[in-house]
Design a protein around this motif. Structure first.
Motif, PDB file in Angstrom:
ATOM      1  N   LEU A 285      25.320 -32.376  64.369  1.00 31.83           N
ATOM      2  CA  LEU A 285      25.311 -33.820  64.597  1.00 31.83           C
ATOM      3  C   LEU A 285      23.881 -34.337  64.705  1.00 31.83           C
ATOM      4  O   LEU A 285      23.545 -35.394  64.162  1.00 31.83           O
ATOM      5  CB  LEU A 285      26.086 -34.150  65.877  1.00 31.83           C
ATOM      6  CG  LEU A 285      25.949 -35.598  66.389  1.00 31.83           C
ATOM      7  CD1 LEU A 285      26.520 -36.589  65.376  1.00 31.83           C
ATOM      8  CD2 LEU A 285      26.639 -35.745  67.747  1.00 31.83           C
ATOM      9  N   TRP A 286      23.029 -33.558  65.395  1.00 25.63           N
ATOM     10  CA  TRP A 286      21.648 -33.988  65.587  1.00 25.63           C
ATOM     11  C   TRP A 286      20.878 -33.990  64.273  1.00 25.63           C
ATOM     12  O   TRP A 286      20.011 -34.839  64.044  1.00 25.63           O
ATOM     13  CB  TRP A 286      20.955 -33.098  66.607  1.00 25.63           C
ATOM     14  CG  TRP A 286      21.547 -33.265  67.980  1.00 25.63           C
ATOM     15  CD1 TRP A 286      22.307 -32.362  68.659  1.00 25.63           C
ATOM     16  CD2 TRP A 286      21.468 -34.427  68.802  1.00 25.63           C
ATOM     17  NE1 TRP A 286      22.706 -32.885  69.871  1.00 25.63           N
ATOM     18  CE2 TRP A 286      22.199 -34.162  69.984  1.00 25.63           C
ATOM     19  CE3 TRP A 286      20.856 -35.675  68.672  1.00 25.63           C
ATOM     20  CZ2 TRP A 286      22.328 -35.080  71.013  1.00 25.63           C
ATOM     21  CZ3 TRP A 286      20.973 -36.595  69.700  1.00 25.63           C
ATOM     22  CH2 TRP A 286      21.703 -36.291  70.851  1.00 25.63           C
TER      23      TRP A 286
ATOM     24  N   HIS B 204      22.250 -34.697  61.424  1.00 24.67           N
ATOM     25  CA  HIS B 204      22.742 -35.891  60.736  1.00 24.67           C
ATOM     26  C   HIS B 204      22.078 -37.153  61.284  1.00 24.67           C
ATOM     27  O   HIS B 204      21.705 -38.047  60.525  1.00 24.67           O
ATOM     28  CB  HIS B 204      24.262 -35.982  60.879  1.00 24.67           C
ATOM     29  CG  HIS B 204      24.985 -34.863  60.192  1.00 24.67           C
ATOM     30  ND1 HIS B 204      26.288 -34.512  60.501  1.00 24.67           N
ATOM     31  CD2 HIS B 204      24.583 -34.004  59.209  1.00 24.67           C
ATOM     32  CE1 HIS B 204      26.657 -33.497  59.744  1.00 24.67           C
ATOM     33  NE2 HIS B 204      25.641 -33.171  58.959  1.00 24.67           N
ATOM     34  N   LEU B 205      21.935 -37.215  62.597  1.00 23.26           N
ATOM     35  CA  LEU B 205      21.264 -38.383  63.195  1.00 23.26           C
ATOM     36  C   LEU B 205      19.782 -38.393  62.832  1.00 23.26           C
ATOM     37  O   LEU B 205      19.192 -39.465  62.623  1.00 23.26           O
ATOM     38  CB  LEU B 205      21.446 -38.373  64.710  1.00 23.26           C
ATOM     39  CG  LEU B 205      22.869 -38.607  65.211  1.00 23.26           C
ATOM     40  CD1 LEU B 205      22.914 -38.577  66.739  1.00 23.26           C
ATOM     41  CD2 LEU B 205      23.432 -39.924  64.688  1.00 23.26           C
TER      42      LEU B 205
ATOM     43  N   LEU C 229      29.578 -36.916  55.395  1.00 22.17           N
ATOM     44  CA  LEU C 229      29.635 -36.591  56.825  1.00 22.17           C
ATOM     45  C   LEU C 229      31.072 -36.233  57.211  1.00 22.17           C
ATOM     46  O   LEU C 229      32.027 -36.738  56.603  1.00 22.17           O
ATOM     47  CB  LEU C 229      29.117 -37.775  57.644  1.00 22.17           C
ATOM     48  CG  LEU C 229      27.622 -38.080  57.429  1.00 22.17           C
ATOM     49  CD1 LEU C 229      27.257 -39.439  58.000  1.00 22.17           C
ATOM     50  CD2 LEU C 229      26.757 -36.988  58.045  1.00 22.17           C
TER      51      LEU C 229
ATOM     52  N   GLU D   2      30.915 -39.898  63.180  1.00 23.55           N
ATOM     53  CA  GLU D   2      29.576 -39.524  62.724  1.00 23.55           C
ATOM     54  C   GLU D   2      29.085 -40.482  61.636  1.00 23.55           C
ATOM     55  O   GLU D   2      27.899 -40.790  61.576  1.00 23.55           O
ATOM     56  CB  GLU D   2      29.570 -38.076  62.208  1.00 23.55           C
ATOM     57  CG  GLU D   2      29.473 -37.050  63.307  1.00 23.55           C
ATOM     58  CD  GLU D   2      28.977 -35.699  62.800  1.00 23.55           C
ATOM     59  OE1 GLU D   2      28.163 -35.688  61.846  1.00 23.55           O
ATOM     60  OE2 GLU D   2      29.399 -34.673  63.362  1.00 23.55           O
ATOM     61  N   ARG D   3      29.982 -40.907  60.779  1.00 23.42           N
ATOM     62  CA  ARG D   3      29.600 -41.852  59.730  1.00 23.42           C
ATOM     63  C   ARG D   3      29.132 -43.173  60.338  1.00 23.42           C
ATOM     64  O   ARG D   3      28.124 -43.744  59.919  1.00 23.42           O
ATOM     65  CB  ARG D   3      30.787 -42.093  58.786  1.00 23.42           C
ATOM     66  CG  ARG D   3      31.144 -40.886  57.941  1.00 23.42           C
ATOM     67  CD  ARG D   3      32.492 -41.040  57.265  1.00 23.42           C
ATOM     68  NE  ARG D   3      32.890 -39.792  56.623  1.00 23.42           N
ATOM     69  CZ  ARG D   3      34.133 -39.502  56.255  1.00 23.42           C
ATOM     70  NH1 ARG D   3      35.106 -40.382  56.467  1.00 23.42           N
ATOM     71  NH2 ARG D   3      34.403 -38.341  55.679  1.00 23.42           N
TER      72      ARG D   3
ATOM     73  N   ALA E 131      27.962 -43.606  63.378  1.00 29.29           N
ATOM     74  CA  ALA E 131      26.706 -43.360  64.086  1.00 29.29           C
ATOM     75  C   ALA E 131      25.548 -43.249  63.108  1.00 29.29           C
ATOM     76  O   ALA E 131      24.437 -43.731  63.381  1.00 29.29           O
ATOM     77  CB  ALA E 131      26.816 -42.088  64.921  1.00 29.29           C
ATOM     78  N   PHE E 132      25.779 -42.629  61.959  1.00 25.41           N
ATOM     79  CA  PHE E 132      24.735 -42.465  60.942  1.00 25.41           C
ATOM     80  C   PHE E 132      24.280 -43.827  60.419  1.00 25.41           C
ATOM     81  O   PHE E 132      23.071 -44.117  60.355  1.00 25.41           O
ATOM     82  CB  PHE E 132      25.280 -41.619  59.789  1.00 25.41           C
ATOM     83  CG  PHE E 132      24.299 -41.399  58.666  1.00 25.41           C
ATOM     84  CD1 PHE E 132      23.414 -40.332  58.704  1.00 25.41           C
ATOM     85  CD2 PHE E 132      24.268 -42.254  57.574  1.00 25.41           C
ATOM     86  CE1 PHE E 132      22.507 -40.126  57.667  1.00 25.41           C
ATOM     87  CE2 PHE E 132      23.366 -42.058  56.536  1.00 25.41           C
ATOM     88  CZ  PHE E 132      22.491 -40.990  56.581  1.00 25.41           C
TER      89      PHE E 132
END
Length: 448
Positions: free
Chosen positions: A136-137, A139-140, A303, A308-309, A311-312
């Motif tokens: 996740l990190w 991706h961010l 993603l 997550e999408r 947040a991205f």
């Protein structure tokens, strides 16, 4: 025998400021640009807003020496009888001539190539972070890099829109399309349409589109009168909804900036698919944004899940909001006015409507040269790598003519912007200001 010169007055020239009848004066010679305006690379609005006036300083600011030859075929045969040049304009023209002799307008350095290489590297890292990493990190982190990619791409698009950053005009247009339409999803055609109008009418409440954010923001209480936007051709209605939103604008400013890109996407679509507006290279611009709306959704789709999408996308938008905030800092705390721009006070108008951001030279890449907002507005064709060099000369000229030169740190500029927004918000809460009645509004705000 030499042909006797024919003259008209400034009052006569003012009559030629309507569509189909557009005259301008440059160095005292009068030109008919009624037909040329349709082919003007900078768009029709830029000329229409200053028609009927002497536009010498604006012409010098925006055009290279090669553009002067295009004027011969537009000459009406008239000269301006009461043509006069102010001391400020004399100094400004002298300065522009000196910069030209020194070759500053041609010394572009390697800024564009460096920026494009950086954008390419960032794009590769973003794709790697999304496609090849499961964290996740990671991706961010890719979202943060994408935000910086959009910032740097916008600077390349901005530079290439003002002057030729590449070796040929064809490559320059390619850089515009790649950096603007393809990578950011924001059309270079939309940017030219609004940005040229902004430069010529900087901080005019009814002519500058960059100050027309009703119902969300208002930088002056004069916007409470529901003035008409000459740029958009509609009223900026200060209705109960606008009053409510403006009343809290100093609190909503940063959250709104985090999603400001959504509005830019919307504005791009509205322009490119408008049947009423003439859009240069419309098909090419549409093709460019289709590239963006192909790769960006596909990247997000890689993603693993919707949280997550979301947040991205939000993270990438939030990082890019730094740039949107800077654009506001450059103008929101400055002086504003109502009415059309007067082309014969070019230098004075730019000093009153801009704010510089002071920073060390190693941060120039971050601000894209636009921290020298006044210098850029005075000499929009000057490559960003030259702006720091000419800044002391501009400061001296401002001091000589007792004109404002505002330069704040990034933090100070934010403080002044919020103070400006808060001052207007307090006035918007004043129920004594006339606005169409809204019982819900009055009930909520009866006790303060």
């Amino acid at each position: 025998m030499a042909e006797e010169k024919k003259y008209i007055t400034s009052e006569d020239l003012k009559q030629h400021n309507k569509p189909g009848d557009l005259w301008i004066s440059i160095q005292g010679k009068v030109y008919d640009v009624s037909e040329w305006v349709k082919r003007h690379p900078g768009g029709e609005v830029a000329i229409a807003n200053v028609a009927g006036q002497d536009v010498t300083d604006a012409f010098i600011a925006y055009h290279p020496g090669t553009a002067w030859k295009n004027l011969d075929g537009l000459f009406t045969g008239y000269h301006l009888e009461d043509y006069a040049v102010s001391d400020v304009s004399k100094d400004y023209r002298r300065l522009a001539a000196e910069f030209s002799k020194l070759g500053l307008f041609d010394k572009k350095g390697h800024v564009a190539v460096s920026a494009l290489v950086a954008v390419a590297v960032l794009f590769a890292l973003v794709v790697y972070g999304v496609v090849c990493c499961d964290s996740l990190w990671a991706h961010l982190g890719a979202a943060v890099l994408l935000g910086f990619l959009w910032i740097q791409s916008a600077y390349v698009g901005h530079d290439s829109g003002h002057y030729q950053v590449m070796t040929t005009r064809g490559y320059n247009k390619l850089a515009q399309m790649l950096a603007g339409n393809c990578l950011t999803g924001i059309s270079i055609a939309w940017w030219k349409w609004t940005h040229n109008a902004h430069h010529l009418a900087v901080n005019s409440l009814d002519y500058d589109p960059d100050l027309q954010h009703i119902p969300v923001f208002a930088v002056s209480t004069r916007l409470f009168k529901s003035i008409r936007s000459v740029f958009y051709g509609r009223n900026l209605d200060f209705d109960p909804v606008a009053r409510f939103l403006v009343s809290y604008q100093h609190w909503t400013f940063y959250p709104v900036m985090c999603v400001a890109r959504v509005n830019l996407y919307l504005q791009t679509f509205l322009l490119l698919f408008s049947p009423k507006r003439i859009v240069p290279d419309r098909a090419l611009n549409i093709a460019g944004i289709l590239v963006f709306w192909t790769w960006f959704p596909l990247l997000v789709a890689c993603l693993p899940n919707w949280p997550e999408r979301f947040a991205f996308v939000l993270t990438s938008f939030a990082v890019t909001s730094i740039q949107h905030v800077q654009f506001c800092l450059n103008h929101f705390p400055a002086n504003v006015y109502l009415g059309p721009p007067r082309a014969n006070d070019w230098f004075e108008k730019q000093t009153r409507g801009t704010v510089d951001i002071s920073c060390p030279s190693w941060m120039d890449w971050f601000h894209g040269g636009l921290q020298f907002q006044l210098e850029h507005h005075l000499f929009p064709r000057l490559p960003r790598c030259q702006l720091r060099k000419v800044s002391p000369v501009v400061q001296d000229l401002c001091k000589k003519h007792n004109l404002p030169y505002r330069s704040y740190s990034f933090l100070e500029a934010n403080v002044w912007t919020i103070k400006t927004l808060r001052a207007v918000a307090v006035q918007a809460r004043d129920l004594a200001n006339p606005v169409p009645k809204n019982l819900v509004w009055e009930a909520v705000h009866t006790h303060g």
